[in-house]
Each structure stands twice: as C-alpha cells, then as structure tokens.
Design a protein around this motif. Structure first.
Motif, PDB file in Angstrom:
ATOM      1  N   ASP A  24     -33.298   9.956 -10.767  1.00  0.00           N
ATOM      2  CA  ASP A  24     -32.359  10.882 -11.414  1.00  0.00           C
ATOM      3  C   ASP A  24     -31.641  10.230 -12.596  1.00  0.00           C
ATOM      4  O   ASP A  24     -30.661  10.756 -13.110  1.00  0.00           O
ATOM      5  N   PHE A  25     -32.135   9.075 -13.013  1.00  0.00           N
ATOM      6  CA  PHE A  25     -31.599   8.378 -14.181  1.00  0.00           C
ATOM      7  C   PHE A  25     -31.624   9.291 -15.404  1.00  0.00           C
ATOM      8  O   PHE A  25     -30.714   9.277 -16.231  1.00  0.00           O
ATOM      9  N   SER A  26     -32.668  10.095 -15.531  1.00  0.00           N
ATOM     10  CA  SER A  26     -32.822  10.981 -16.689  1.00  0.00           C
ATOM     11  C   SER A  26     -31.730  12.036 -16.753  1.00  0.00           C
ATOM     12  O   SER A  26     -31.360  12.499 -17.840  1.00  0.00           O
ATOM     13  N   LYS A  27     -31.175  12.437 -15.602  1.00  0.00           N
ATOM     14  CA  LYS A  27     -30.099  13.426 -15.592  1.00  0.00           C
ATOM     15  C   LYS A  27     -28.820  12.860 -16.201  1.00  0.00           C
ATOM     16  O   LYS A  27     -28.051  13.586 -16.834  1.00  0.00           O
ATOM     17  N   ASP A  28     -28.611  11.572 -16.016  1.00  0.00           N
ATOM     18  CA  ASP A  28     -27.411  10.935 -16.554  1.00  0.00           C
ATOM     19  C   ASP A  28     -27.526  10.670 -18.050  1.00  0.00           C
ATOM     20  O   ASP A  28     -26.511  10.640 -18.757  1.00  0.00           O
ATOM     21  N   TYR A  29     -28.746  10.484 -18.535  1.00  0.00           N
ATOM     22  CA  TYR A  29     -28.937  10.098 -19.938  1.00  0.00           C
ATOM     23  C   TYR A  29     -30.003  10.966 -20.611  1.00  0.00           C
ATOM     24  O   TYR A  29     -31.046  10.467 -21.049  1.00  0.00           O
ATOM     25  N   PRO A  30     -29.743  12.277 -20.716  1.00  0.00           N
ATOM     26  CA  PRO A  30     -30.745  13.192 -21.288  1.00  0.00           C
ATOM     27  C   PRO A  30     -31.073  12.902 -22.747  1.00  0.00           C
ATOM     28  O   PRO A  30     -32.172  13.202 -23.199  1.00  0.00           O
ATOM     29  N   GLU A  31     -30.125  12.317 -23.489  1.00  0.00           N
ATOM     30  CA  GLU A  31     -30.415  12.033 -24.898  1.00  0.00           C
ATOM     31  C   GLU A  31     -31.501  10.970 -25.035  1.00  0.00           C
ATOM     32  O   GLU A  31     -32.281  10.988 -26.000  1.00  0.00           O
ATOM     33  N   LEU A  32     -31.593  10.060 -24.067  1.00  0.00           N
ATOM     34  CA  LEU A  32     -32.671   9.070 -24.097  1.00  0.00           C
ATOM     35  C   LEU A  32     -34.014   9.710 -23.755  1.00  0.00           C
ATOM     36  O   LEU A  32     -35.054   9.292 -24.269  1.00  0.00           O
ATOM     37  N   VAL A  33     -33.973  10.724 -22.892  1.00  0.00           N
ATOM     38  CA  VAL A  33     -35.198  11.479 -22.592  1.00  0.00           C
ATOM     39  C   VAL A  33     -35.719  12.141 -23.863  1.00  0.00           C
ATOM     40  O   VAL A  33     -36.906  12.045 -24.198  1.00  0.00           O
ATOM     41  N   ARG A  34     -34.832  12.804 -24.575  1.00  0.00           N
ATOM     42  CA  ARG A  34     -35.233  13.470 -25.818  1.00  0.00           C
ATOM     43  C   ARG A  34     -35.740  12.464 -26.841  1.00  0.00           C
ATOM     44  O   ARG A  34     -36.691  12.729 -27.580  1.00  0.00           O
TER      45      ARG A  34
END
Length: 258
Positions: free
Chosen positions: A127-137
């Motif tokens: 769930d790391f991606s939920k905390d840092y969505p801008e890095l996902v994008r």
C-alpha cells in the motif's frame, strides 16, 4: 503447472494476478542464486555470520507487480538501468576498489531514476503507492519530469556480496538532551549499487551522492554526467550501516565492556 500469485500490485494498486519482479532487474547482475536471510534473525549478528534461509535460483525479487506494470516499466527503463550498473562496475574496476572522486557516466538519467523508484515500490509494502501517488504517476508516465523535493534519492557503490533491502523506516539520532535528528528512509543495496530514498529528512550518511536531479531530464536525453559515487561497505543488515568490519567488532567489544 506454475503456481499463480495474487495480491495488490505495489505500483498501480490493482488487486489481481502478480508477476515476479527482479529487484534490481535480472539483466543488472541479478540472475544468480541468492539466499534470503530474515532481518530479525541477522540484524544483530556479526559481519561474518553464515546466512541460512530459502534460496532463489535466478535472482532476488518477489511477486510485487501486475503483468502490465512489470512489462511496461521493464521496457521503458530496465535496459538503461543495466547500462548504469555496467558503468558502475567499470568505475570499481578502474579505481581498483578505491574512492577516486568524480567519475564520468553516460546515461539516460530520467530512465535510471525511474527504474530505481520502481524498485523502491517493490521493496516497500503493497500500500506504499496509496501514500505516495505522485511517485506512481511519475513512474507510469515515462515523459513525466521533476521529483517533489520531499523525496530525495542517494546512491553509493558497494562490492559486498550481501544485499540489503529495507522498507520505509526511521532512525533516531540521540544526544545528551534527547533526540537530535530523525531520519526517515528506505534502502536497496545490491552490488555494484546501493540507494537510499529519504522522506522529508536528511541523508543518513553524508558520503552518499544525491542523484535526485536525474528527474529533471527528458526521457530521450542521453547525457554525460560527472558523479562522485563513494564505495561503502555493507557487512550487516541494519539499514544504512556502513561501518567496516573493524568498526563493528570494536563497537561489539565496547558494548561487552559497558
């Protein structure tokens, strides 16, 4: 029939079938048998302890990414990351293992740092991606540039045969009057390269080379960059611990005396 693995993709967050993601990419010297040690068992062990645990025959990694994220990021970034590691090995060989100061790399910086960030997604919780969505994008749009300065990325060289992977965590520096500094970071160390990603905090070691500026280049921009990558020892599994064997054993003896 091969066993299927299901769960949450560490990058896009979709729940479904997962594929095996090599961390780092298989082509970057990650294609040999490895033994996985458990942190709780070896964190307080000496640098010469024999590691025992399950074996992975063709490199280290895990079922962390869906097929789409795995294939897409691999096509966009993996080959150029491989070239970065090959040049890092060349630096180690030419310097005969010594630190020689600035060295010239010819790389695609944006592709390299996006592969590194992708590796941090696989290293951390799902769930790391939920905390840092801008890095996902940032990772899933190959043309996207610039990294929020809240995140910093540091690199070093290592010749250790021990890999080290740690998710987001904290280290406290305690002085005479209490906590003096809090470091929040995640680490990936797999020879010839090691990386530390910080979250709104300073680097845990001043010898690390800040490569956050890699995010400011274009996707198709091949450049020549001078970097001062320091070779650091990795002997134990405590994150960002770069003590030599002699320093580790000296501290061990002091602890016994105290």
């Amino acid at each position: 029939m091969a066993k299927k693995h299901f769960g949450i993709c560490h990058l896009c967050g979709i729940n479904g079938e997962l594929t095996f993601e090599h961390v780092p990419p298989k082509s970057a010297f990650n294609d040999q048998k490895v033994i996985k040690g458990v942190f709780d068992r070896y964190a307080n062990q000496g640098p010469d302890v024999e590691i025992k645990g399950p074996q992975q025959q063709s490199g280290i990694g895990g079922y962390t990414l869906c097929g789409k994220c795995n294939n897409t990021t691999g096509q966009w970034y993996a080959d150029n990351y491989k070239e970065w590691t090959y040049q890092s090995v060349d630096l180690i060989l030419k310097s005969k293992g010594e630190n020689i100061g600035s060295y010239q790399f010819q790389i695609y910086p944006l592709r390299v740092i996006k592969q590194i960030i992708c590796m941090f997604f696989s290293t951390n919780r799902n769930d790391f991606s939920k905390d840092y969505p801008e890095l996902v994008r940032f990772v899933l749009n190959k043309e996207a540039k610039f990294i929020n300065p809240y995140f910093k990325f540091y690199a070093y060289l290592t010749v250790s045969n021990k890999a080290r992977f740690s998710g987001e965590g904290q280290r406290l520096s305690v002085g005479e009057y209490g906590i003096e500094q809090k470091y929040v970071f995640s680490e990936i160390s797999f020879r010839p390269n090691g990386y530390i990603m910080t979250f709104g905090s300073k680097s845990p070691d001043e010898r690390l080379c800040d490569i956050s500026f890699f995010g400011g280049y274009e996707y198709n921009e091949l450049v020549t960059i001078n970097l001062e990558l320091t070779k650091l020892p990795v002997h134990i599994y405590i994150p960002a611990d770069f003590r030599t064997k002699e320093e580790i054993y000296d501290q061990y003896q002091k602890n016994i005396v105290e």
